[in-house]
Scaffold this motif. Structure first.
Motif, PDB file in Angstrom:
ATOM      1  N   TRP A  65      93.260  45.114  82.318  1.00  0.00           N
ATOM      2  CA  TRP A  65      94.059  45.057  81.087  1.00  0.00           C
ATOM      3  C   TRP A  65      93.268  44.375  79.967  1.00  0.00           C
ATOM      4  N   SER A  66      92.618  43.273  80.280  1.00  0.00           N
ATOM      5  CA  SER A  66      91.845  42.520  79.292  1.00  0.00           C
ATOM      6  C   SER A  66      90.678  43.338  78.755  1.00  0.00           C
ATOM      7  N   LEU A  67      89.974  44.031  79.639  1.00  0.00           N
ATOM      8  CA  LEU A  67      88.849  44.861  79.210  1.00  0.00           C
ATOM      9  C   LEU A  67      89.318  45.989  78.296  1.00  0.00           C
ATOM     10  N   LEU A  68      90.414  46.631  78.648  1.00  0.00           N
ATOM     11  CA  LEU A  68      90.928  47.719  77.817  1.00  0.00           C
ATOM     12  C   LEU A  68      91.444  47.200  76.478  1.00  0.00           C
ATOM     13  N   THR A  69      91.940  45.995  76.456  1.00  0.00           N
ATOM     14  CA  THR A  69      92.367  45.378  75.205  1.00  0.00           C
ATOM     15  C   THR A  69      91.163  45.042  74.328  1.00  0.00           C
ATOM     16  N   ALA A  70      90.108  44.528  74.942  1.00  0.00           N
ATOM     17  CA  ALA A  70      88.913  44.123  74.197  1.00  0.00           C
ATOM     18  C   ALA A  70      88.071  45.318  73.750  1.00  0.00           C
ATOM     19  N   ARG A  71      88.031  46.352  74.577  1.00  0.00           N
ATOM     20  CA  ARG A  71      87.205  47.517  74.270  1.00  0.00           C
ATOM     21  C   ARG A  71      87.985  48.803  74.546  1.00  0.00           C
ATOM     22  N   PRO A  72      88.953  49.111  73.703  1.00  0.00           N
ATOM     23  CA  PRO A  72      89.823  50.268  73.953  1.00  0.00           C
ATOM     24  C   PRO A  72      89.097  51.609  73.973  1.00  0.00           C
ATOM     25  N   GLY A  73      87.984  51.730  73.302  1.00  0.00           N
ATOM     26  CA  GLY A  73      87.241  52.989  73.273  1.00  0.00           C
ATOM     27  C   GLY A  73      86.575  53.351  74.582  1.00  0.00           C
ATOM     28  N   VAL A  74      86.550  52.421  75.528  1.00  0.00           N
ATOM     29  CA  VAL A  74      85.869  52.678  76.797  1.00  0.00           C
ATOM     30  C   VAL A  74      86.514  53.834  77.559  1.00  0.00           C
ATOM     31  N   LEU A  75      87.782  54.074  77.348  1.00  0.00           N
ATOM     32  CA  LEU A  75      88.463  55.161  78.056  1.00  0.00           C
ATOM     33  C   LEU A  75      88.019  56.541  77.597  1.00  0.00           C
ATOM     34  N   ALA A  76      87.524  56.652  76.388  1.00  0.00           N
ATOM     35  CA  ALA A  76      87.137  57.953  75.839  1.00  0.00           C
ATOM     36  C   ALA A  76      85.867  58.501  76.469  1.00  0.00           C
ATOM     37  N   SER A 102     101.507  41.175  86.281  1.00  0.00           N
ATOM     38  CA  SER A 102     100.666  42.339  86.563  1.00  0.00           C
ATOM     39  C   SER A 102     101.417  43.630  86.306  1.00  0.00           C
ATOM     40  N   ARG A 103     102.682  43.643  86.634  1.00  0.00           N
ATOM     41  CA  ARG A 103     103.495  44.838  86.381  1.00  0.00           C
ATOM     42  C   ARG A 103     103.568  45.132  84.885  1.00  0.00           C
ATOM     43  N   ARG A 104     103.761  44.094  84.065  1.00  0.00           N
ATOM     44  CA  ARG A 104     103.782  44.281  82.609  1.00  0.00           C
ATOM     45  C   ARG A 104     102.429  44.801  82.114  1.00  0.00           C
ATOM     46  N   GLU A 105     101.349  44.239  82.646  1.00  0.00           N
ATOM     47  CA  GLU A 105     100.013  44.672  82.226  1.00  0.00           C
ATOM     48  C   GLU A 105      99.736  46.095  82.687  1.00  0.00           C
ATOM     49  N   LEU A 106     100.153  46.448  83.890  1.00  0.00           N
ATOM     50  CA  LEU A 106      99.990  47.820  84.379  1.00  0.00           C
ATOM     51  C   LEU A 106     100.816  48.797  83.548  1.00  0.00           C
ATOM     52  N   ASP A 107     102.025  48.390  83.177  1.00  0.00           N
ATOM     53  CA  ASP A 107     102.845  49.237  82.307  1.00  0.00           C
ATOM     54  C   ASP A 107     102.126  49.492  80.978  1.00  0.00           C
ATOM     55  N   ALA A 108     101.509  48.458  80.419  1.00  0.00           N
ATOM     56  CA  ALA A 108     100.788  48.607  79.149  1.00  0.00           C
ATOM     57  C   ALA A 108      99.584  49.538  79.321  1.00  0.00           C
ATOM     58  N   VAL A 109      98.850  49.383  80.417  1.00  0.00           N
ATOM     59  CA  VAL A 109      97.697  50.258  80.687  1.00  0.00           C
ATOM     60  C   VAL A 109      98.185  51.694  80.850  1.00  0.00           C
ATOM     61  N   HIS A 110      99.247  51.875  81.607  1.00  0.00           N
ATOM     62  CA  HIS A 110      99.791  53.220  81.848  1.00  0.00           C
ATOM     63  C   HIS A 110     100.220  53.873  80.525  1.00  0.00           C
ATOM     64  N   TYR A 111     100.894  53.118  79.701  1.00  0.00           N
ATOM     65  CA  TYR A 111     101.335  53.621  78.398  1.00  0.00           C
ATOM     66  C   TYR A 111     100.125  54.005  77.547  1.00  0.00           C
ATOM     67  N   GLY A 112      99.120  53.158  77.527  1.00  0.00           N
ATOM     68  CA  GLY A 112      97.900  53.462  76.765  1.00  0.00           C
ATOM     69  C   GLY A 112      97.191  54.697  77.283  1.00  0.00           C
ATOM     70  N   LEU A 113      97.171  54.876  78.584  1.00  0.00           N
ATOM     71  CA  LEU A 113      96.549  56.076  79.156  1.00  0.00           C
ATOM     72  C   LEU A 113      97.326  57.326  78.745  1.00  0.00           C
ATOM     73  N   ARG A 114      98.641  57.235  78.753  1.00  0.00           N
ATOM     74  CA  ARG A 114      99.444  58.400  78.348  1.00  0.00           C
ATOM     75  C   ARG A 114      99.217  58.753  76.889  1.00  0.00           C
ATOM     76  N   LEU A 115      99.033  57.756  76.054  1.00  0.00           N
ATOM     77  CA  LEU A 115      98.829  58.002  74.621  1.00  0.00           C
ATOM     78  C   LEU A 115      97.431  58.509  74.290  1.00  0.00           C
ATOM     79  N   ASN A 116      96.453  58.072  75.044  1.00  0.00           N
ATOM     80  CA  ASN A 116      95.061  58.290  74.636  1.00  0.00           C
ATOM     81  C   ASN A 116      94.258  59.221  75.511  1.00  0.00           C
ATOM     82  N   THR A 117      94.838  59.799  76.527  1.00  0.00           N
ATOM     83  CA  THR A 117      94.092  60.719  77.378  1.00  0.00           C
ATOM     84  C   THR A 117      94.916  61.985  77.599  1.00  0.00           C
ATOM     85  N   PRO A 118      94.219  63.096  77.769  1.00  0.00           N
ATOM     86  CA  PRO A 118      94.924  64.364  78.013  1.00  0.00           C
ATOM     87  C   PRO A 118      95.587  64.426  79.367  1.00  0.00           C
TER      88      PRO A 118
END
Length: 118
Positions: A65-76, A102-118
């Motif tokens: 969660w921290s890495l994706l927050t610090a470097r969101p472009g890494v998923l692309a 952890s559940r809250r952080e996983l929810d945030a990661v999951h939401y970000g993946l849904r928004l930013n990946t096909p």
């Protein structure tokens, strides 16, 4: 890890511990510096550690969660990594084996993946 400095120190330590920071370190002063490790490689290593049987699963979730927050472009960069991350996040959310934070952080990661990946 209650602030950005602590979050950066955690990520720097992970990169060092996993061998992604190739500079020799004589002490832990580097942990507060902006390091130049490969965020994609670090994410891959951390995603591989998203397994409910690991005793440090909450730390691993927080670090992803921290890495994706610090470097969101890494998923692309890597669609296969995104797919693997999504599958692991869903598995962990369904397992009920993680803490409330952890559940809250996983929810945030999951939401970000849904928004930013096909």
């Amino acid at each position: 890890m209650s602030d950005d400095v602590g979050e950066l120190a955690n990520l720097n330590y992970w990169a060092y511990w996993l061998g992604l920071d190739h500079l020799p370190r004589g002490d832990d002063a580097f942990m507060g510096d902006r390091s130049v490790w490969d965020a994609g490689a670090l994410l891959r290593c951390l995603v591989d550690r998203l397994h409910p049987d690991l005793g440090c699963i909450d730390l691993n979730v927080h670090s992803v969660w921290s890495l994706l927050t610090a470097r969101p472009g890494v998923l692309a960069v890597d669609p296969d990594l995104c797919r693997d991350l999504r599958e692991r996040v869903v598995r962990l959310l369904e397992s009920g084996e993680v803490s409330r934070q952890s559940r809250r952080e996983l929810d945030a990661v999951h939401y970000g993946l849904r928004l930013n990946t096909p």
